[in-house]
Design a protein around this motif. Structure first.
Motif, PDB file in Angstrom:
ATOM      1  N   VAL A  37      51.820 -56.348 114.074  1.00 59.83           N
ATOM      2  CA  VAL A  37      52.133 -56.514 112.651  1.00 59.83           C
ATOM      3  C   VAL A  37      52.592 -57.943 112.360  1.00 59.83           C
ATOM      4  CG1 VAL A  37      53.690 -55.797 110.800  1.00 59.83           C
ATOM      5  CG2 VAL A  37      52.656 -54.077 112.303  1.00 59.83           C
ATOM      6  N   ASN A  38      53.450 -58.471 113.224  1.00 55.63           N
ATOM      7  CA  ASN A  38      53.962 -59.823 113.002  1.00 55.63           C
ATOM      8  C   ASN A  38      52.855 -60.875 113.047  1.00 55.63           C
ATOM      9  OD1 ASN A  38      56.536 -58.784 112.760  1.00 55.63           O
ATOM     10  ND2 ASN A  38      57.153 -59.283 114.857  1.00 55.63           N
ATOM     11  N   GLU A  39      51.913 -60.684 113.975  1.00 54.89           N
ATOM     12  CA  GLU A  39      50.821 -61.657 114.085  1.00 54.89           C
ATOM     13  C   GLU A  39      49.901 -61.579 112.863  1.00 54.89           C
ATOM     14  OE1 GLU A  39      50.190 -64.180 115.799  1.00 54.89           O
ATOM     15  OE2 GLU A  39      51.575 -64.016 117.468  1.00 54.89           O
ATOM     16  N   ILE A  40      49.652 -60.386 112.378  1.00 54.08           N
ATOM     17  CA  ILE A  40      48.836 -60.265 111.163  1.00 54.08           C
ATOM     18  C   ILE A  40      49.486 -61.023 110.011  1.00 54.08           C
ATOM     19  CG2 ILE A  40      48.092 -58.660 109.367  1.00 54.08           C
ATOM     20  CD1 ILE A  40      47.398 -56.672 111.510  1.00 54.08           C
ATOM     21  N   LYS A  41      50.780 -60.825 109.843  1.00 56.35           N
ATOM     22  CA  LYS A  41      51.489 -61.521 108.771  1.00 56.35           C
ATOM     23  C   LYS A  41      51.416 -63.038 108.954  1.00 56.35           C
ATOM     24  CE  LYS A  41      54.845 -57.822 107.856  1.00 56.35           C
ATOM     25  NZ  LYS A  41      56.287 -57.425 107.933  1.00 56.35           N
ATOM     26  N   ARG A  77      47.854 -64.401 108.242  1.00 57.12           N
ATOM     27  CA  ARG A  77      47.578 -64.440 106.815  1.00 57.12           C
ATOM     28  C   ARG A  77      48.370 -65.558 106.130  1.00 57.12           C
ATOM     29  NH1 ARG A  77      47.517 -59.261 103.476  1.00 57.12           N
ATOM     30  NH2 ARG A  77      46.051 -60.596 102.327  1.00 57.12           N
ATOM     31  N   ARG A  78      49.587 -65.781 106.595  1.00 59.69           N
ATOM     32  CA  ARG A  78      50.416 -66.828 106.003  1.00 59.69           C
ATOM     33  C   ARG A  78      49.871 -68.223 106.311  1.00 59.69           C
ATOM     34  NH1 ARG A  78      54.586 -65.808 108.663  1.00 59.69           N
ATOM     35  NH2 ARG A  78      54.614 -67.551 110.134  1.00 59.69           N
ATOM     36  N   ARG A  79      49.469 -68.448 107.554  1.00 62.43           N
ATOM     37  CA  ARG A  79      49.015 -69.783 107.964  1.00 62.43           C
ATOM     38  C   ARG A  79      47.582 -70.077 107.525  1.00 62.43           C
ATOM     39  NH1 ARG A  79      52.229 -72.467 111.605  1.00 62.43           N
ATOM     40  NH2 ARG A  79      53.768 -71.241 112.774  1.00 62.43           N
ATOM     41  N   SER A  97      41.910 -62.720 105.031  1.00 64.70           N
ATOM     42  CA  SER A  97      42.071 -61.451 104.323  1.00 64.70           C
ATOM     43  C   SER A  97      42.237 -60.298 105.307  1.00 64.70           C
ATOM     44  CB  SER A  97      40.859 -61.180 103.432  1.00 64.70           C
ATOM     45  OG  SER A  97      39.711 -60.902 104.228  1.00 64.70           O
ATOM     46  N   MET A  98      42.843 -59.204 104.822  1.00 62.37           N
ATOM     47  CA  MET A  98      42.985 -58.012 105.652  1.00 62.37           C
ATOM     48  C   MET A  98      41.622 -57.417 105.990  1.00 62.37           C
ATOM     49  SD  MET A  98      45.930 -57.238 106.781  1.00 62.37           S
ATOM     50  CE  MET A  98      45.433 -55.635 107.373  1.00 62.37           C
ATOM     51  N   GLU A  99      40.688 -57.493 105.062  1.00 60.91           N
ATOM     52  CA  GLU A  99      39.341 -56.984 105.330  1.00 60.91           C
ATOM     53  C   GLU A  99      38.704 -57.735 106.495  1.00 60.91           C
ATOM     54  OE1 GLU A  99      35.124 -56.242 102.932  1.00 60.91           O
ATOM     55  OE2 GLU A  99      36.673 -57.550 102.088  1.00 60.91           O
ATOM     56  N   ARG A 100      38.844 -59.050 106.476  1.00 61.02           N
ATOM     57  CA  ARG A 100      38.286 -59.874 107.555  1.00 61.02           C
ATOM     58  C   ARG A 100      38.967 -59.560 108.886  1.00 61.02           C
ATOM     59  NH1 ARG A 100      34.463 -62.545 110.306  1.00 61.02           N
ATOM     60  NH2 ARG A 100      35.041 -64.658 110.945  1.00 61.02           N
ATOM     61  N   LYS A 121      48.384 -68.474 123.723  1.00 62.37           N
ATOM     62  CA  LYS A 121      47.238 -69.031 123.004  1.00 62.37           C
ATOM     63  C   LYS A 121      47.361 -68.824 121.496  1.00 62.37           C
ATOM     64  CE  LYS A 121      44.352 -68.850 127.090  1.00 62.37           C
ATOM     65  NZ  LYS A 121      43.184 -68.294 127.782  1.00 62.37           N
ATOM     66  N   LEU A 122      47.529 -67.595 121.050  1.00 58.72           N
ATOM     67  CA  LEU A 122      47.799 -67.335 119.644  1.00 58.72           C
ATOM     68  C   LEU A 122      49.233 -66.838 119.524  1.00 58.72           C
ATOM     69  CD1 LEU A 122      46.624 -67.171 116.742  1.00 58.72           C
ATOM     70  CD2 LEU A 122      46.204 -64.750 117.193  1.00 58.72           C
ATOM     71  N   VAL A 123      50.090 -67.686 118.987  1.00 61.02           N
ATOM     72  CA  VAL A 123      51.522 -67.377 118.894  1.00 61.02           C
ATOM     73  C   VAL A 123      51.991 -67.642 117.467  1.00 61.02           C
ATOM     74  CG1 VAL A 123      53.825 -67.918 119.735  1.00 61.02           C
ATOM     75  CG2 VAL A 123      51.877 -67.965 121.324  1.00 61.02           C
ATOM     76  N   ASP A 124      52.501 -66.614 116.828  1.00 64.09           N
ATOM     77  CA  ASP A 124      52.976 -66.728 115.446  1.00 64.09           C
ATOM     78  C   ASP A 124      51.891 -67.309 114.543  1.00 64.09           C
ATOM     79  OD1 ASP A 124      54.782 -66.432 113.360  1.00 64.09           O
ATOM     80  OD2 ASP A 124      55.631 -68.438 113.640  1.00 64.09           O
ATOM     81  N   GLY A 125      50.663 -66.854 114.783  1.00 65.03           N
ATOM     82  CA  GLY A 125      49.549 -67.284 113.951  1.00 65.03           C
ATOM     83  C   GLY A 125      48.973 -68.636 114.294  1.00 65.03           C
TER      84      GLY A 125
END
Length: 629
Positions: free
Chosen positions: A401-405, A408-410, A414-417, A527-531
């Protein structure tokens, strides 16, 4: 960096090496050897980088037994030379070629694992009557082969086979399908030319002339394997410190040259890292001059010059900037296709072509470039899906959940994507194909001829499937797959042909095998951290890079304003080129659908995509090489 040729059993013809004179303007060599299996011809075109005097000419003989044609560089040749001379081996020249020969004489096939470099070579052992053919770990340097009932040949570029009696340019059906549908090639042993194969990165061939028969090529063997993804556990602090040490040493080794060395600079993280580390490494040399080369456009959303400028100002680099036009592209496209040997999926490589042309004009012979970083470090935004899928699989729901947020923030994704990307990572590739067929629809583009589509869509892009195992995260497996199978081999193909077309040696520090073993071993970690993509690279380079480069979140990398050019100054030529393609290859393309698709795209009725360029480039490739309809 050179061009090589070897043929066994075929009538020797020096045209096979002369056709790639662009790969080696500094000298050529040709040797014909009578063997028990027929004539062996060895050819070489030289681009002199290390020991540029006559001592580096090839074919090179060693110990009255071994003879080689070699393309590439062994960066740790100085250390190996010291080790070999301590073992009693005589090495008279200052070349890495003789070090390679001495290493083979000392260790045989095991010498390959000692090399840190990029290489493709054919070595003949006169005493054992044996050919040994090898390619570097990741296939930085090309090596193709073609067999006929009379013999077998090996080459740096596919076009060299056109000089051989019996060779015909015919398309490989599966290769054509994969390219037209996905834009991908170089992901298989087979090429776009039927019958022409390539030795994959990390493979070798061994041919015993006593048992070899014309037309036969033994199975390739692997000499190098990456570590298993997710096999290495390090904290971010440990991993970033090790990454920086290895990256710095990789750049240090790739500065070894007796000619000027420059850098490609897009303004992104990868090329900026190389420029800044090179600046550190040459700081104490009063005679050193650092040159960077950038392609810049004033099209909104494509201009990276502000980032490149920040790097140049910090490092005191002599900057060279090119801004090619649509007319420049169209005038160069046929030359580019001839040099590339195979069609390419977008005009983005034209920017790279223009950069190397500028470097040649500036008198720079070696260029460092950033290929391989995005694949190892999850730099591409579509990799978000694999990273998120890994959190789901291991029930790290809060992290998910945190990574999704954060994504999207950075990045504004979209959620669809994101949902589509996660499903694509969790479900088998092509899971949607049966659903399409149940509804009476084909997964193939409408502009393909139905007969061609029906013959090839049974395993839609099956060769692109990412291996999935229980002990590897989706992101770790994807990074390894893109490094060895899909993205990197194709990008290295572009890099090699674009650079060599302008007599430039391109070196890729991110593909030092020690660095790749670290990043692949880490799997999904860091590699992917906090977006943020490429988190380990950002952490390692934070004290060294300009802050605006470290903190940038977009992803470009030498793009061209393709859509603007196609809809504007090139519109009529694009439509005419599409017509030429469908007329030349009616068995592949549906003429009416292609024409409708082209006009709809250029008029804005359908979204712009690279598919139109693939259609056009395929047709022009076929015409340039006389590929039969």
């Amino acid at each position: 960096m050179c061009g090589i040729w070897a043929s066994l059993g075929l009538s020797p013809d020096k045209r096979a090496i002369d056709i790639v004179a662009h790969r080696g303007p500094d000298g050529d060599g040709w040797e014909e050897i009578a063997t028990q299996a027929g004539p062996l011809a060895l050819g070489h075109r030289r681009l002199a980088i290390i020991a540029p005097d006559a001592s580096g000419l090839q074919p090179m003989n060693y110990d009255d037994r071994y003879v080689i044609v070699f393309n590439g560089e062994i960066y740790n040749y100085r250390e190996l030379r010291d080790e070999l001379t301590a073992l009693g081996r005589s090495i008279r020249t200052k070349t890495d070629t003789e070090v390679l020969l001495a290493a083979y004489a000392q260790w045989g096939e095991a010498c390959l694992s000692r090399f840190n470099g990029m290489f493709a070579f054919v070595l003949f052992d006169k005493q054992a009557q044996r050919l040994f053919i090898a390619r570097d770990r990741f296939g930085v340097k090309p090596l193709y082969y073609w067999a006929s009932p009379k013999g077998v040949a090996f080459a740096s570029e596919i076009k060299q086979f056109t000089a051989v009696e019996g060779f015909q340019a015919r398309r490989d059906e599966r290769g054509a399908w994969d390219f037209l549908v996905s834009g991908v090639f170089d992901h298989r042993r087979e090429t776009m030319f039927s019958g022409v194969q390539q030795l994959r990165g990390g493979e070798y061939l061994s041919i015993d002339l006593a048992t070899w028969r014309p037309g036969n090529v033994p199975a390739a063997r692997r000499w190098y394997e990456l570590p298993r993804p997710d096999s290495l556990a390090l904290t971010m602090e440990e991993a970033s410190a090790r990454f920086l040490d290895l990256m710095r040493d990789s750049v240090r080794l790739r500065l070894r040259a007796d000619v000027p060395v420059g850098t490609c600079l897009s303004g992104g993280l990868d090329s900026s890292t190389i420029v800044c580390l090179m600046s550190e490494l040459i700081a104490d040399d009063p005679n050193a001059r650092q040159h960077s080369f950038t392609c810049a456009f004033d099209t909104p959303g494509l201009d990276e010059w502000t980032y490149a400028k920040a790097v140049n100002e910090q490092c005191g680099t002599t900057s060279h900037v090119v801004s090619p036009s649509a007319e420049d592209l169209w005038s160069a496209v046929d030359d580019m296709i001839w040099h590339q040997d195979e069609p390419f999926g977008s005009t983005s490589i034209f920017a790279q072509w223009s950069v190397f042309a500028e470097a040649h004009k500036a008198g720079v012979t070696v260029m460092l470039d950033g290929q391989g970083a995005d694949e190892q470090l999850a730099g591409y935004h579509p990799m978000f899906g694999a990273a998120l899928a890994g959190h789901l699989k291991k029930l790290r729901l809060q992290r998910f959940v945190n990574e999704i947020k954060a994504i999207r923030r950075r990045h504004g994704t979209s959620m669809e994507r994101l949902t589509g990307l996660v499903l694509a990572s969790l479900l088998p590739r092509g899971w949607f194909t049966p659903i399409l067929r149940l509804t009476g629809r084909s997964p193939a583009p409408a502009w393909l001829n139905t007969g061609f589509a029906a013959a090839n869509e049974g395993d839609l892009l099956g060769s692109l499937r990412v291996p999935r195992t229980a002990d590897a995260s989706p992101l770790g497996a994807l990074c390894a797959h893109q490094l060895t199978t899909t993205s990197v081999p194709m990008l290295l193909h572009f890099e090699d042909r674009n650079s060599m077309a302008h007599a430039i040696e391109a070196r890729v520090p991110f593909l030092d095998y020690r660095l790749a073993e670290l990043t692949i071993g880490l799997g999904e970690a860091h590699k992917l951290v906090d977006g943020e993509t490429k988190a380990i690279l950002r952490r390692a380079m934070e004290p060294i890079l300009p802050a605006k480069v470290t903190n940038r979140q977009d992803k470009l990398g030498f793009p061209t304003p393709e859509e603007v050019w196609f809809k504007g100054p090139l519109r009529e030529r694009i439509l005419a080129a599409a017509d030429e393609t469908v007329e030349a290859y009616p068995s592949i393309f549906d003429a009416d659908q292609v024409r409708r698709y082209a006009r709809d795209m250029l008029d804005g009725r359908v979204p712009f995509s690279f598919a139109l360029w693939r259609i056009i480039c395929f047709g022009r490739w076929g015409r340039r090489f006389g590929v039969a309809a």
